[in-house]
Design a protein around this motif. Structure first.
Motif, PDB file in Angstrom:
ATOM      1  N   VAL A   5       0.843  -1.194   0.000  1.00 33.43           N
ATOM      2  CA  VAL A   5       0.000   0.000   0.000  1.00 33.43           C
ATOM      3  C   VAL A   5       0.882   1.249   0.000  1.00 33.43           C
ATOM      4  O   VAL A   5       0.633   2.219  -0.734  1.00 33.43           O
ATOM      5  CB  VAL A   5      -0.953   0.001   1.201  1.00 33.43           C
ATOM      6  CG1 VAL A   5      -1.720   1.322   1.267  1.00 33.43           C
ATOM      7  CG2 VAL A   5      -1.920  -1.170   1.124  1.00 33.43           C
ATOM      8  N   THR A   6       1.927   1.234   0.819  1.00 30.97           N
ATOM      9  CA  THR A   6       2.878   2.358   0.832  1.00 30.97           C
ATOM     10  C   THR A   6       3.508   2.548  -0.536  1.00 30.97           C
ATOM     11  O   THR A   6       3.660   3.681  -1.022  1.00 30.97           O
ATOM     12  CB  THR A   6       3.969   2.109   1.885  1.00 30.97           C
ATOM     13  OG1 THR A   6       3.368   1.983   3.171  1.00 30.97           O
ATOM     14  CG2 THR A   6       4.975   3.245   1.903  1.00 30.97           C
ATOM     15  N   GLN A   7       3.855   1.443  -1.186  1.00 25.50           N
ATOM     16  CA  GLN A   7       4.441   1.511  -2.525  1.00 25.50           C
ATOM     17  C   GLN A   7       3.471   2.150  -3.513  1.00 25.50           C
ATOM     18  O   GLN A   7       3.867   3.006  -4.321  1.00 25.50           O
ATOM     19  CB  GLN A   7       4.806   0.096  -2.974  1.00 25.50           C
ATOM     20  CG  GLN A   7       5.314  -0.014  -4.390  1.00 25.50           C
ATOM     21  CD  GLN A   7       5.734  -1.426  -4.743  1.00 25.50           C
ATOM     22  OE1 GLN A   7       6.891  -1.802  -4.582  1.00 25.50           O
ATOM     23  NE2 GLN A   7       4.803  -2.231  -5.229  1.00 25.50           N
ATOM     24  N   LEU A   8       2.209   1.756  -3.465  1.00 22.24           N
ATOM     25  CA  LEU A   8       1.207   2.336  -4.359  1.00 22.24           C
ATOM     26  C   LEU A   8       1.051   3.825  -4.102  1.00 22.24           C
ATOM     27  O   LEU A   8       1.018   4.631  -5.044  1.00 22.24           O
ATOM     28  CB  LEU A   8      -0.131   1.624  -4.174  1.00 22.24           C
ATOM     29  CG  LEU A   8      -1.333   2.268  -4.876  1.00 22.24           C
ATOM     30  CD1 LEU A   8      -1.129   2.268  -6.389  1.00 22.24           C
ATOM     31  CD2 LEU A   8      -2.628   1.569  -4.483  1.00 22.24           C
ATOM     32  N   ARG A   9       0.942   4.219  -2.830  1.00 25.14           N
ATOM     33  CA  ARG A   9       0.747   5.627  -2.506  1.00 25.14           C
ATOM     34  C   ARG A   9       1.935   6.470  -2.963  1.00 25.14           C
ATOM     35  O   ARG A   9       1.771   7.583  -3.473  1.00 25.14           O
ATOM     36  CB  ARG A   9       0.501   5.780  -1.010  1.00 25.14           C
ATOM     37  CG  ARG A   9      -0.828   5.175  -0.549  1.00 25.14           C
ATOM     38  CD  ARG A   9      -1.019   5.269   0.950  1.00 25.14           C
ATOM     39  NE  ARG A   9      -0.956   6.655   1.421  1.00 25.14           N
ATOM     40  CZ  ARG A   9      -1.114   7.018   2.687  1.00 25.14           C
ATOM     41  NH1 ARG A   9      -1.336   6.092   3.616  1.00 25.14           N
ATOM     42  NH2 ARG A   9      -1.049   8.281   3.038  1.00 25.14           N
ATOM     43  N   GLU A  10       3.147   5.953  -2.799  1.00 20.97           N
ATOM     44  CA  GLU A  10       4.325   6.686  -3.252  1.00 20.97           C
ATOM     45  C   GLU A  10       4.352   6.798  -4.778  1.00 20.97           C
ATOM     46  O   GLU A  10       4.740   7.833  -5.327  1.00 20.97           O
ATOM     47  CB  GLU A  10       5.596   5.987  -2.752  1.00 20.97           C
ATOM     48  CG  GLU A  10       5.782   6.095  -1.241  1.00 20.97           C
ATOM     49  CD  GLU A  10       6.997   5.313  -0.758  1.00 20.97           C
ATOM     50  OE1 GLU A  10       7.557   4.537  -1.569  1.00 20.97           O
ATOM     51  OE2 GLU A  10       7.376   5.471   0.414  1.00 20.97           O
ATOM     52  N   ALA A  11       3.947   5.720  -5.460  1.00 21.46           N
ATOM     53  CA  ALA A  11       3.919   5.751  -6.925  1.00 21.46           C
ATOM     54  C   ALA A  11       2.894   6.772  -7.415  1.00 21.46           C
ATOM     55  O   ALA A  11       3.155   7.529  -8.361  1.00 21.46           O
ATOM     56  CB  ALA A  11       3.596   4.365  -7.469  1.00 21.46           C
ATOM     57  N   SER A  49      -1.815  11.331  -1.253  1.00 21.97           N
ATOM     58  CA  SER A  49      -2.870  10.844  -0.339  1.00 21.97           C
ATOM     59  C   SER A  49      -2.402  10.995   1.103  1.00 21.97           C
ATOM     60  O   SER A  49      -2.448  10.046   1.882  1.00 21.97           O
ATOM     61  CB  SER A  49      -3.194   9.380  -0.647  1.00 21.97           C
ATOM     62  OG  SER A  49      -2.018   8.584  -0.628  1.00 21.97           O
ATOM     63  N   VAL A  50      -1.958  12.183   1.457  1.00 18.64           N
ATOM     64  CA  VAL A  50      -1.344  12.408   2.757  1.00 18.64           C
ATOM     65  C   VAL A  50      -2.344  12.330   3.903  1.00 18.64           C
ATOM     66  O   VAL A  50      -1.943  12.178   5.065  1.00 18.64           O
ATOM     67  CB  VAL A  50      -0.639  13.779   2.782  1.00 18.64           C
ATOM     68  CG1 VAL A  50       0.554  13.772   1.823  1.00 18.64           C
ATOM     69  CG2 VAL A  50      -1.616  14.899   2.405  1.00 18.64           C
ATOM     70  N   ALA A  52      -9.670   6.692   2.304  1.00 18.97           N
ATOM     71  CA  ALA A  52     -10.435   7.489   1.349  1.00 18.97           C
ATOM     72  C   ALA A  52      -9.537   8.363   0.489  1.00 18.97           C
ATOM     73  O   ALA A  52      -9.793   8.558  -0.710  1.00 18.97           O
ATOM     74  CB  ALA A  52     -11.453   8.336   2.102  1.00 18.97           C
ATOM     75  N   ALA A  53      -8.462   8.904   1.079  1.00 16.99           N
ATOM     76  CA  ALA A  53      -7.555   9.765   0.311  1.00 16.99           C
ATOM     77  C   ALA A  53      -6.814   8.958  -0.752  1.00 16.99           C
ATOM     78  O   ALA A  53      -6.640   9.414  -1.892  1.00 16.99           O
ATOM     79  CB  ALA A  53      -6.572  10.461   1.252  1.00 16.99           C
ATOM     80  N   THR A  54      -6.386   7.758  -0.390  1.00 19.59           N
ATOM     81  CA  THR A  54      -5.710   6.890  -1.361  1.00 19.59           C
ATOM     82  C   THR A  54      -6.672   6.504  -2.470  1.00 19.59           C
ATOM     83  O   THR A  54      -6.302   6.466  -3.652  1.00 19.59           O
ATOM     84  CB  THR A  54      -5.168   5.634  -0.659  1.00 19.59           C
ATOM     85  OG1 THR A  54      -4.281   6.021   0.380  1.00 19.59           O
ATOM     86  CG2 THR A  54      -4.440   4.739  -1.640  1.00 19.59           C
ATOM     87  N   GLN A  55      -7.913   6.229  -2.087  1.00 20.34           N
ATOM     88  CA  GLN A  55      -8.911   5.855  -3.083  1.00 20.34           C
ATOM     89  C   GLN A  55      -9.165   7.003  -4.059  1.00 20.34           C
ATOM     90  O   GLN A  55      -9.261   6.793  -5.273  1.00 20.34           O
ATOM     91  CB  GLN A  55     -10.211   5.448  -2.392  1.00 20.34           C
ATOM     92  CG  GLN A  55     -11.233   4.823  -3.320  1.00 20.34           C
ATOM     93  CD  GLN A  55     -12.433   4.308  -2.568  1.00 20.34           C
ATOM     94  OE1 GLN A  55     -13.102   5.078  -1.882  1.00 20.34           O
ATOM     95  NE2 GLN A  55     -12.721   3.015  -2.704  1.00 20.34           N
ATOM     96  N   ALA A  56      -9.245   8.219  -3.528  1.00 17.64           N
ATOM     97  CA  ALA A  56      -9.466   9.391  -4.388  1.00 17.64           C
ATOM     98  C   ALA A  56      -8.273   9.610  -5.323  1.00 17.64           C
ATOM     99  O   ALA A  56      -8.445   9.943  -6.511  1.00 17.64           O
ATOM    100  CB  ALA A  56      -9.705  10.620  -3.531  1.00 17.64           C
TER     101      ALA A  56
END
Length: 442
Positions: A129-135, A143-144, A153-157
């Protein structure tokens, strides 16, 4: 009569002069002819460092190779088909680009070290998940607001915005997500009205108001959960994580309209290296850390490199071996299985060399300092069984010098003469006979 005598003398003198330009004595003819052509071939005795080497074939390849599979689900009852193939063999792949489209769904590349081994959606937690958010943040979709390593929700958006930037709708977490959201909204509306009714009917009943507020809170939580279920998720089948960019398309197995096979594309990433194959006997001659000369025969470019490792047929890597192997395969004791040689170039290779064959000259051994070196063909056996070389003097005389052979390499051999001053750099040693001549060893 006087005139006749004078004319006769002139004629006789002229004839004599003419004959003098044609007739030569044997000694004079030999002197003017120069030295006779040699009936043997010679080579110089050299004083240099002698290196023993092994020549094998190799191919320029990237550090890592990935296979893109068509695991995207097609519509019910339909076959998965390639609907878009934007890349060709040799094309570069950049972070965030679509590799292929299968049944209308994209497969894209993102930076990361971990492979996509599961679908990512709300409630997912972990390094992937961290890898996806950084990418996504690297593509401009942060998605801070979500807790670290959590898909919220922020990651989803951010994920939904990324899909939209590619021109695709994201897959919802639940297929009936929209219906869930509608039902949850209705429940929230009902809870809000119930609270208003309680507050208007008897404000002196605090318990009824509290309960109505609790019901409204649960309805709003249910709406938030329904929205997450209706929001974007990342199917593992729609992403390929690569550790380095740009990557390169090595092969494409399907075109638009083709039925999607299991593997549709092969891509590579990472620094360029060279892979070769070694026979069992060659394997015994190669160890890690040996110097390599790399020749790209297609371009004529030469590079230096180092042997990194050798992977045996059983998959194990042995970093050090003996040096008793031979290039022609003599002494093979294995079943013929080839070992994989990995060579690291000392300088960065051009990406255009990927897939091209190269010639690898591996330095197996080297003499300790400079030694006397002659061609291997210059060494022969004398009548008494000793090893000799035949030296040809400038005056044509020949003499045999006893030598002790040493290290061999690249068609040459180290020799130690006896006595030591019997052979010197620059001496001419006989290596064979000239075409059409008699045997040079007479």
């Amino acid at each position: 009569m006087l005139i006749a005598v004078v004319v006769g003398a002139l004629v006789t003198g002229g004839a004599g002069f003419g004959l003098s330009t044609v007739v030569r004595s044997p000694a004079q003819a030999a002197a003017e002819a120069g030295a006779p052509e040699r009936d043997v071939l010679t080579a110089d005795v050299e004083h240099r460092v002698l290196r023993s080497s092994l020549v094998v074939r190799g191919e320029v390849a990237a550090e890592r190779t990935f296979t893109v599979s068509a695991a995207v689900n097609a519509a019910e009852g339909a076959e998965p088909l390639v609907t878009k193939a934007p890349l060709r063999t040799g094309d570069q792949v950049r972070a965030g680009s679509v590799l292929v489209e299968v049944s209308g769904r994209p497969v894209f590349a993102l930076p990361g070290d971990l492979p996509a081994y599961r679908d990512l959606k709300p409630t997912s937690r972990g390094k992937d998940v961290t890898q996806l958010r950084e990418a996504l943040a690297g593509r401009g979709f942060p998605s801070v607001a979500d807790p670290a390593a959590e898909f919220g929700a922020a990651t989803q958006a951010a994920l939904e915005a990324f899909y939209r930037s590619l021109g695709y709708d994201p897959r919802p977490v639940a297929e009936d997500g929209a219906d869930r959201v509608e039902a949850a909204r209705t429940a929230v509306t009902d809870a809000e009205r119930a609270l208003q009714d309680v507050q208007a009917a008897d404000p002196r009943e605090p318990k009824a108001v509290v309960r109505a507020e609790e019901d409204l809170g649960r309805a709003r939580d249910a709406l938030a959960e329904a929205r997450l279920q209706a929001g974007a998720m990342l199917p593992a089948s729609e992403v390929v994580f690569l550790d380095r960019f740009p990557a390169r398309v090595e092969s494409v197995a399907a075109q638009v309209g083709d039925r999607a096979p299991g593997d549709v594309m092969t891509i590579s990433s990472g620094s360029l290296g060279i892979r070769g194959a070694l026979t069992p006997s060659q394997r015994n001659a190669v160890a890690a850390g040996q110097k390599v000369r790399i020749l790209a025969e297609a371009t004529g470019d030469e590079f230096a490199g180092t042997t990194e490792s050798v992977t045996d047929p059983d998959g194990s890597q042995q970093r050090a071996q003996g040096d008793g192997g031979t290039e022609d395969g003599a002494g093979d004791t294995g079943d013929g299985a080839m070992a994989v040689l990995n060579v690291t170039p000392d300088t960065k290779l051009d990406a255009a060399l990927v897939g091209q064959e190269v010639r690898l000259t591996i330095e197996i051994r080297a003499s300790r300092g400079k030694v006397l070196v002659v061609p291997f063909s210059a060494v022969s056996s004398a009548a008494d069984g000793s090893t000799v070389v035949t030296v040809l003097a400038p005056n044509g005389e020949r003499r045999q010098v006893r030598v002790r052979p040493g290290l061999e390499g690249d068609g040459s051999v180290q020799v130690t003469p006896s006595p030591k001053d019997a052979l010197a750099p620059g001496d001419q040693v006989i290596v064979g006979k000239a075409p059409g001549s008699e045997d040079a060893t007479r």
